[in-house]
Design an enzyme around this catalytic site. Structure first.
Site, PDB file in Angstrom:
ATOM      1  N   HIS A  23       0.819  -1.208   0.000  1.00 56.54           N
ATOM      2  CA  HIS A  23       0.000   0.000   0.000  1.00 56.54           C
ATOM      3  C   HIS A  23       0.862   1.271   0.000  1.00 56.54           C
ATOM      4  CE1 HIS A  23      -3.733  -2.209   0.959  1.00 56.54           C
ATOM      5  NE2 HIS A  23      -4.331  -1.091   0.596  1.00 56.54           N
ATOM      6  N   SER A  74       0.684  -3.810   4.277  1.00 54.25           N
ATOM      7  CA  SER A  74       1.018  -2.482   4.776  1.00 54.25           C
ATOM      8  C   SER A  74       2.523  -2.229   4.699  1.00 54.25           C
ATOM      9  CB  SER A  74       0.562  -2.329   6.232  1.00 54.25           C
ATOM     10  OG  SER A  74       1.029  -1.119   6.790  1.00 54.25           O
ATOM     11  N   GLU A 258      -9.153  -4.574  -5.113  1.00 54.53           N
ATOM     12  CA  GLU A 258      -7.954  -4.784  -4.316  1.00 54.53           C
ATOM     13  C   GLU A 258      -7.947  -6.226  -3.833  1.00 54.53           C
ATOM     14  OE1 GLU A 258      -6.779  -3.351   0.052  1.00 54.53           O
ATOM     15  OE2 GLU A 258      -6.940  -1.715  -1.386  1.00 54.53           O
TER      16      GLU A 258
END
Length: 260
Positions: A23, A74, A258
Site C-alpha cells: 500500500h 502495509s 484490491e
C-alpha cells in the site's frame, strides 16, 4: 516483484513497469501534503538514475511502480501500536482503550517521511536489480479484452455444490473505522458485526437499507446503503470495467479492485 523492461529498437533504455504488492500508506492520514508516497519516491529515484541532470518528470525514461495483490499489505512494518502507551493495539478491533484514533501503524523510519524513503528505496533497488538482469524477451501477439460487468448481479461458484450471488454495494460500520494505516473516528471499530442503534438512526435519515440489501451483506452491518442511493447522483458504481492485456507471453490484468 515483476519488472517489464522497455527499450527502443537500438536497445536504449526508455522505461520500466514493475508490479509489487504494498500500500501507498507510508504517509499516514495526518499528512497534509501532496505525496506520491513510497511508490512515487521509488519512481523518482529510478527516473533520476536514467535521466541525469534533468528536472523530475522531464526526462525520456519513465518508471512506473504499479500495484499487484496489495490487499492488507502495509508498508508500516513496525506494526500497529497505541500512540499513548507504545503497546500493541487490541488485535481484533484495532483499538486502544476502545478508540481507533489511538491505534496507528508506523514504518521503520524515525517519522513517516523517513519511512516513505525506506520502503520506496527498497522497491527502487529491487526493480533496478531485476531491470539490469532481465533476459526474457517478450514476443508474440499484442491483444486485449475489455468488458463492462454489472457487479450487482454476478453468480459466484465457490465449489461444486455451493454458489453465491452479488448484490448492490454498501459500506459497513468497520469501513468508518479506517485502518491502522489511517484510523477513522468516533466509536467505530474493526470487525464490527453488530452495528448500533444510534448510527442506524443517523443512517436512516439518509436512506434506510432494504431488507434484501441487509440480507445480502450479512453479517456486515450496513452504515451506508450506497448502492441504493442515487441523489443527486449514484453514490457508488455498480457497473465496472475489467481488462486483460497480452504482450507476447506476458498477461496484465487490470481490475478495479484490491486483491489479497
Amino acid at each position: 516483484m515483476v519488472v517489464l523492461k522497455l527499450v527502443d529498437a537500438d536497445g536504449t533504455d526508455i522505461g520500466m513497469i514493475n508490479w509489487f504488492a504494498v500500500h501507498c500508506t507510508s504517509m499516514n492520514n495526518t499528512n497534509g501534503l501532496i505525496s506520491g508516497d513510497n511508490k512515487g519516491y521509488a519512481s523518482f529515484l529510478a527516473e533520476q538514475h536514467f535521466n541525469k541532470g534533468v528536472a523530475p518528470g522531464k526526462g525520456k525514461f519513465v518508471a512506473a511502480f504499479a500495484q499487484s495483490n496489495l490487499g492488507d499489505v502495509s508498508p508500516n512494518t513496525d506494526g500497529a501500536k497505541c500512540i499513548d502507551t507504545g503497546k500493541p493495539c487490541e488485535r481484533n478491533s484495532s483499538t486502544c482503550d476502545g478508540k481507533v484514533e489511538k491505534c496507528i501503524a508506523s514504518g521503520s523510519g524515525v517519522d513517516m517521511f523517513d519511512s516513505t524513503k525506506i520502503i520506496g528505496t527498497s522497491q527502487y533497488k529491487k526493480a533496478m536489480e531485476l531491470y539490469t538482469s532481465a533476459t526474457i524477451k517478450l514476443s508474440g501477439p499484442v491483444q486485449f479484452i475489455h468488458q463492462f460487468l454489472d457487479m450487482t448481479n454476478m453468480t459466484v461458484k465457490y465449489n461444486d455444490t455451493y454458489k453465491g450471488k452479488t448484490c448492490k454495494p454498501a459500506m459497513g460500520f468497520s469501513f468508518a473505522a479506517g485502518t491502522t494505516d489511517g484510523p477513522g473516528a468516533f466509536d467505530f471499530t474493526q470487525g464490527d458485526t453488530e452495528g448500533n442503534a444510534f448510527w442506524n438512526a443517523i443512517r436512516d435519515l439518509i436512506k434506510e437499507p432494504s431488507d434484501e440489501l441487509v440480507e445480502c451483506h450479512k453479517p456486515k452491518p450496513i452504515l451506508l446503503p450506497t448502492g441504493e442511493i442515487d441523489f443527486p447522483y449514484a453514490w457508488q458504481p455498480t457497473i465496472v470495467d475489467t481488462q486483460l492485456t497480452r504482450l507476447g507471453q506476458l498477461f496484465i490484468i487490470a481490475v478495479p479492485g484490491e486483491f489479497t
